[in-house]
Design a protein around this motif. Sequence first.
Motif, PDB file in Angstrom:
ATOM      1  N   SER A   7       0.808  -1.221   0.000  1.00 10.70           N
ATOM      2  CA  SER A   7       0.000   0.000   0.000  1.00 10.70           C
ATOM      3  C   SER A   7       0.843   1.273   0.000  1.00 10.70           C
ATOM      4  CB  SER A   7      -0.928   0.002   1.216  1.00 10.70           C
ATOM      5  OG  SER A   7      -0.184  -0.034   2.424  1.00 10.70           O
ATOM      6  N   GLY A   8       2.069   1.197   0.545  1.00  7.48           N
ATOM      7  CA  GLY A   8       2.930   2.379   0.563  1.00  7.48           C
ATOM      8  C   GLY A   8       3.236   2.911  -0.819  1.00  7.48           C
ATOM      9  N   TRP A  11      -2.167   2.053   5.603  1.00  7.91           N
ATOM     10  CA  TRP A  11      -2.981   1.009   6.217  1.00  7.91           C
ATOM     11  C   TRP A  11      -3.589   1.470   7.541  1.00  7.91           C
ATOM     12  CZ3 TRP A  11      -5.724  -2.931   5.152  1.00  7.91           C
ATOM     13  CH2 TRP A  11      -5.972  -3.960   6.062  1.00  7.91           C
ATOM     14  N   ARG A  12      -2.790   2.161   8.369  1.00  9.44           N
ATOM     15  CA  ARG A  12      -3.289   2.605   9.670  1.00  9.44           C
ATOM     16  C   ARG A  12      -4.418   3.618   9.502  1.00  9.44           C
ATOM     17  NH1 ARG A  12       1.111   4.874  13.709  1.00  9.44           N
ATOM     18  NH2 ARG A  12       1.784   2.717  13.444  1.00  9.44           N
ATOM     19  N   ASP A  13      -4.244   4.566   8.584  1.00 10.33           N
ATOM     20  CA  ASP A  13      -5.274   5.575   8.328  1.00 10.33           C
ATOM     21  C   ASP A  13      -6.529   4.944   7.735  1.00 10.33           C
ATOM     22  OD1 ASP A  13      -3.499   7.608   9.161  1.00 10.33           O
ATOM     23  OD2 ASP A  13      -2.605   7.650   7.166  1.00 10.33           O
ATOM     24  N   LEU A  14      -6.316   3.922   6.921  1.00  7.81           N
ATOM     25  CA  LEU A  14      -7.445   3.213   6.316  1.00  7.81           C
ATOM     26  C   LEU A  14      -8.314   2.586   7.407  1.00  7.81           C
ATOM     27  CD1 LEU A  14      -8.522   2.348   3.460  1.00  7.81           C
ATOM     28  CD2 LEU A  14      -7.290   0.221   3.793  1.00  7.81           C
ATOM     29  N   THR A  57     -10.514  -0.188  19.327  1.00  9.50           N
ATOM     30  CA  THR A  57      -9.273  -0.744  18.774  1.00  9.50           C
ATOM     31  C   THR A  57      -8.514   0.248  17.911  1.00  9.50           C
ATOM     32  OG1 THR A  57      -8.327  -2.542  17.460  1.00  9.50           O
ATOM     33  CG2 THR A  57     -10.436  -1.660  16.726  1.00  9.50           C
ATOM     34  N   GLN A  58      -7.197   0.135  17.923  1.00  6.10           N
ATOM     35  CA  GLN A  58      -6.341   0.925  17.034  1.00  6.10           C
ATOM     36  C   GLN A  58      -5.777   0.061  15.910  1.00  6.10           C
ATOM     37  OE1 GLN A  58      -5.990   4.314  17.430  1.00  6.10           O
ATOM     38  NE2 GLN A  58      -7.537   3.985  19.021  1.00  6.10           N
ATOM     39  N   LEU A  59      -6.191  -1.202  15.872  1.00  2.00           N
ATOM     40  CA  LEU A  59      -5.682  -2.126  14.862  1.00  2.00           C
ATOM     41  C   LEU A  59      -6.557  -2.056  13.603  1.00  2.00           C
ATOM     42  CD1 LEU A  59      -4.978  -5.217  17.144  1.00  2.00           C
ATOM     43  CD2 LEU A  59      -3.346  -3.492  16.340  1.00  2.00           C
ATOM     44  N   PRO A  60      -5.991  -1.686  12.450  1.00  3.95           N
ATOM     45  CA  PRO A  60      -6.769  -1.549  11.220  1.00  3.95           C
ATOM     46  C   PRO A  60      -7.544  -2.810  10.852  1.00  3.95           C
ATOM     47  CG  PRO A  60      -4.591  -0.604  10.937  1.00  3.95           C
ATOM     48  CD  PRO A  60      -4.576  -1.313  12.247  1.00  3.95           C
ATOM     49  N   LEU A  61      -6.886  -3.973  10.964  1.00  6.56           N
ATOM     50  CA  LEU A  61      -7.539  -5.216  10.579  1.00  6.56           C
ATOM     51  C   LEU A  61      -8.764  -5.490  11.441  1.00  6.56           C
ATOM     52  CD1 LEU A  61      -7.517  -7.698   8.750  1.00  6.56           C
ATOM     53  CD2 LEU A  61      -5.984  -8.809  10.374  1.00  6.56           C
ATOM     54  N   ILE A  84       8.472  -3.384  -2.047  1.00  9.87           N
ATOM     55  CA  ILE A  84       8.374  -1.946  -2.291  1.00  9.87           C
ATOM     56  C   ILE A  84       7.057  -1.444  -1.698  1.00  9.87           C
ATOM     57  CG2 ILE A  84       8.395  -0.124  -4.030  1.00  9.87           C
ATOM     58  CD1 ILE A  84       9.750  -2.074  -5.943  1.00  9.87           C
ATOM     59  N   GLY A  85       7.148  -0.601  -0.679  1.00  8.31           N
ATOM     60  CA  GLY A  85       5.942  -0.094  -0.036  1.00  8.31           C
ATOM     61  C   GLY A  85       5.188  -1.177   0.698  1.00  8.31           C
ATOM     62  N   TYR A  86       5.909  -2.228   1.105  1.00  9.66           N
ATOM     63  CA  TYR A  86       5.276  -3.383   1.732  1.00  9.66           C
ATOM     64  C   TYR A  86       5.962  -3.681   3.057  1.00  9.66           C
ATOM     65  CZ  TYR A  86       3.105  -8.031   2.054  1.00  9.66           C
ATOM     66  OH  TYR A  86       2.375  -9.117   2.458  1.00  9.66           O
ATOM     67  N   SER A  87       5.186  -3.736   4.138  1.00  9.46           N
ATOM     68  CA  SER A  87       5.751  -3.889   5.478  1.00  9.46           C
ATOM     69  C   SER A  87       5.954  -5.346   5.900  1.00  9.46           C
ATOM     70  CB  SER A  87       4.825  -3.218   6.504  1.00  9.46           C
ATOM     71  OG  SER A  87       3.558  -3.847   6.512  1.00  9.46           O
TER      72      SER A  87
END
Length: 263
Positions: A40-41, A57-60, A73-77, A208-211
Motif C-alpha cells: 500500500s505504501g 494502512w493505519r489511516d485506512l 481498537t487501534q488495529l486496522p484489521l 516496495i511499499g510493503y511492510s
Amino acid sequence: MYTNGKTNIAIMTKPKYIQYIPSPLLRDITKGFCVPFIGSGFSLNADVPEKERMLMWRDLGEEFRKEIPGLKTQLPLEAISAYEYKFKRPALAEKMKEVLLTGKCKPGACHIAFCKLPFNVVCTTNFDELLEDAYKLVDKNIKVVVDETQLAISSDSKTVEVIKLHGDISRPITMIATEEDYDSFLDTHKLMATYLGNLLITRTPLFIGYSIDDVDFRQVYQVVKTRLGSMKRNAYVIKVNANEVEIEQYKRRGVTVINIPGD
C-alpha cells in the motif's frame, strides 16, 4: 544522445540512486530472477485530486473504526473486520472504494517508471488498479491474476503477470481484508499459496511499499525460510530514510534494507 550534424555523442549519466542497489539484486532484476512485491505504501505515489490523499494502512483502518461508535481498537484489521461483521461485505466493498479514491486517482510518475522495468511477474497486495492502469500507459500486455484458477493459463514472454494476492476492489468477494480472510487464506487459497511459495523459492523478493505485516504472507515465507535455511535467496526492501527501528524489524524477518536518503 546529442547530435552535432556529423557525429552522435552519447552522454551517459549515472542513475541517481543506483549506488544504493546491491549488484546481486541488479543482476537478478536484469536476468528476470527477481519478483517485486508491491504494498500500500507504493500507492502514495499516485496522482490524486486536490485536497484528497491516499491512505496508509493505519489511516485506512481509522476510516472504518470511526463509523462504529464505541469501537476502541487501534488495529486496522480489527476495525475493518468489525465493520464487515456489522454492515456486511457489500458495505465493506463500497466503503473501501470510497477511501481508496477508486476512479479518482491515477498512476503517478513512480508507477510509470516501475512498469518500465523488466519484470514479468509482479505481486501486489493492493486492491486498487493503479499498477494495471500504469502498465497500459507504458503499452505493456498484462495478465491480471485474481482467482487462483487463472494460474493454469500460460502467458507469453512479453506479458507481465500481475498477481493480486489479496484480491481486487472490483471483485469484492476476492478481497483479503478481514481477520477471517487472513486466517483462512492457506485453506481457501491453497494454489495461490503454493504459487507464492514457488516464487519465494526461485526468485529474489523485492519489497516496495510493503511492510510484510500480513499474516498470510508471513506464514508462507516462514515455511520457505525454514525449509531452505542457508539456501534461501536473499530478500530486499526499498525504504526511504528508514530509522533504526524499521531496519531492525525487516532484519528480524530476514530482509535486507536498501535505505535510500531523501524524502
